[in-house]
Design a protein around this motif. Structure first.
Motif, short mmCIF file in Angstrom:
data_model
loop_
_atom_site.label_atom_id
_atom_site.label_comp_id
_atom_site.label_asym_id
_atom_site.label_seq_id
_atom_site.Cartn_x
_atom_site.Cartn_y
_atom_site.Cartn_z
N ASP A 82 -12.31 0.03 5.46
CA ASP A 82 -12.53 1.39 4.98
C ASP A 82 -14.02 1.69 5.05
O ASP A 82 -14.83 1.08 4.34
CB ASP A 82 -12.03 1.49 3.54
N LEU A 83 -14.40 2.63 5.89
CA LEU A 83 -15.80 2.99 6.08
C LEU A 83 -16.13 4.38 5.55
O LEU A 83 -17.22 4.90 5.79
CB LEU A 83 -16.16 2.91 7.57
N ARG A 84 -15.22 4.99 4.79
CA ARG A 84 -15.42 6.37 4.33
C ARG A 84 -16.68 6.54 3.48
O ARG A 84 -17.36 7.54 3.58
CB ARG A 84 -14.19 6.85 3.55
N GLU A 85 -16.99 5.57 2.65
CA GLU A 85 -18.12 5.70 1.73
C GLU A 85 -19.47 5.75 2.44
O GLU A 85 -20.47 6.17 1.86
CB GLU A 85 -18.13 4.56 0.72
N PHE A 86 -19.54 5.35 3.70
CA PHE A 86 -20.81 5.29 4.42
C PHE A 86 -21.18 6.58 5.14
O PHE A 86 -22.27 6.70 5.70
CB PHE A 86 -20.80 4.13 5.41
N ASN A 87 -20.27 7.56 5.16
CA ASN A 87 -20.53 8.86 5.79
C ASN A 87 -21.06 8.72 7.22
O ASN A 87 -22.06 9.31 7.60
CB ASN A 87 -21.50 9.69 4.95
N LEU A 88 -20.35 7.92 8.01
CA LEU A 88 -20.73 7.68 9.40
C LEU A 88 -20.08 8.70 10.33
O LEU A 88 -19.00 9.22 10.04
CB LEU A 88 -20.31 6.27 9.82
N THR A 89 -20.71 8.91 11.47
CA THR A 89 -20.15 9.78 12.50
C THR A 89 -20.00 8.95 13.77
O THR A 89 -20.93 8.25 14.18
CB THR A 89 -21.07 10.98 12.78
N SER A 90 -18.82 9.02 14.39
CA SER A 90 -18.59 8.27 15.63
C SER A 90 -19.14 9.07 16.81
O SER A 90 -19.53 10.23 16.67
CB SER A 90 -17.10 7.96 15.82
N ALA A 95 -16.21 12.39 11.63
CA ALA A 95 -16.52 11.48 10.53
C ALA A 95 -15.59 10.27 10.59
O ALA A 95 -14.37 10.40 10.73
CB ALA A 95 -16.37 12.19 9.20
N VAL A 96 -16.17 9.09 10.48
CA VAL A 96 -15.42 7.83 10.55
C VAL A 96 -14.73 7.56 9.21
O VAL A 96 -15.35 7.70 8.15
CB VAL A 96 -16.36 6.65 10.91
N ALA A 97 -13.49 7.11 9.28
CA ALA A 97 -12.75 6.73 8.07
C ALA A 97 -12.46 5.23 8.08
O ALA A 97 -12.78 4.53 7.11
CB ALA A 97 -11.45 7.53 7.97
N TYR A 98 -11.86 4.71 9.14
CA TYR A 98 -11.46 3.30 9.20
C TYR A 98 -11.65 2.75 10.61
O TYR A 98 -11.56 3.48 11.59
CB TYR A 98 -9.96 3.14 8.86
#
Length: 182
Positions: A82-90, A95-98
């Protein structure tokens, strides 16, 4: 030499990978990634968390053909992280979720001449609330896999077919429709 011959003979007789005319095996890749591969994208009308729960349900029990195995992620989680807390963009701008990974095994289980394909999953948030986009990438692990008989598309599509219906399918790389170029 004798062991190699026996392995090849057994592999030819008992391989359980894609065969001509088999469902989800029609999209053959001839080295699009320097090796056989397939990259597909699917849009779902469900949250990223719901999709990941369904993916774990399907793949975590061996998948539709009992030949999938979820892998441990870099974070130490089983199958998906789970990468939701990092507010990443692929790189696709979403926005990246998992992120997740599985390995699909083709060939006679329990015998040395088996083939493995790595299937990577990226789950992004979709454009609409409560939607998500799944990018799935499968690549043959054995060097020199030029024609995969559609195996990498199979590795993705067989899992997708076991999930709730998707809204849209797009090919991103490799695994062209029959009669077209990669």
């Amino acid at each position: 030499m004798k062991a190699v011959f026996v392995c090849l003979l057994v592999g030819v007789v008992f391989v359980t990978g894609c065969k001509v005319g088999e469902k989800n095996c029609e999209r053959v890749d001839n080295g699009s990634c320097g090796n056989a591969c397939c990259k597909m994208e699917y849009e779902f009308d469900m949250s990223p968390a719901s999709l990941v729960r369904d993916l774990i349900r399907v793949i975590g029990t061996g998948g539709p053909d009992q030949r999938y195995a979820l892998q441990t992620t870099a974070e130490g989680t089983y199958g998906f992280t789970d990468l939701r807390e990092f507010n990443l963009t692929s790189t696709n701008g979403r926005a990246v979720a998992y992120l997740g990974q599985a390995v699909h095994t083709t060939g006679p289980l329990g015998i040395e001449c088996v083939f493995h394909d790595t299937v990577n999953f990226l789950v992004n948030f979709g454009d609409a609330d409560g939607s998500c986009v799944l990018t799935a990438f499968s690549i043959s692990e054995i060097a020199g896999a030029l024609g995969d008989d559609g195996q990498n598309f199979y590795n993705i599509k067989t899992v997708i077919d076991a999930l709730p219906p998707y809204a849209k399918e797009s090919r991103l790389l490799g695994c062209p429709l029959p009669g077209t170029e990669a």
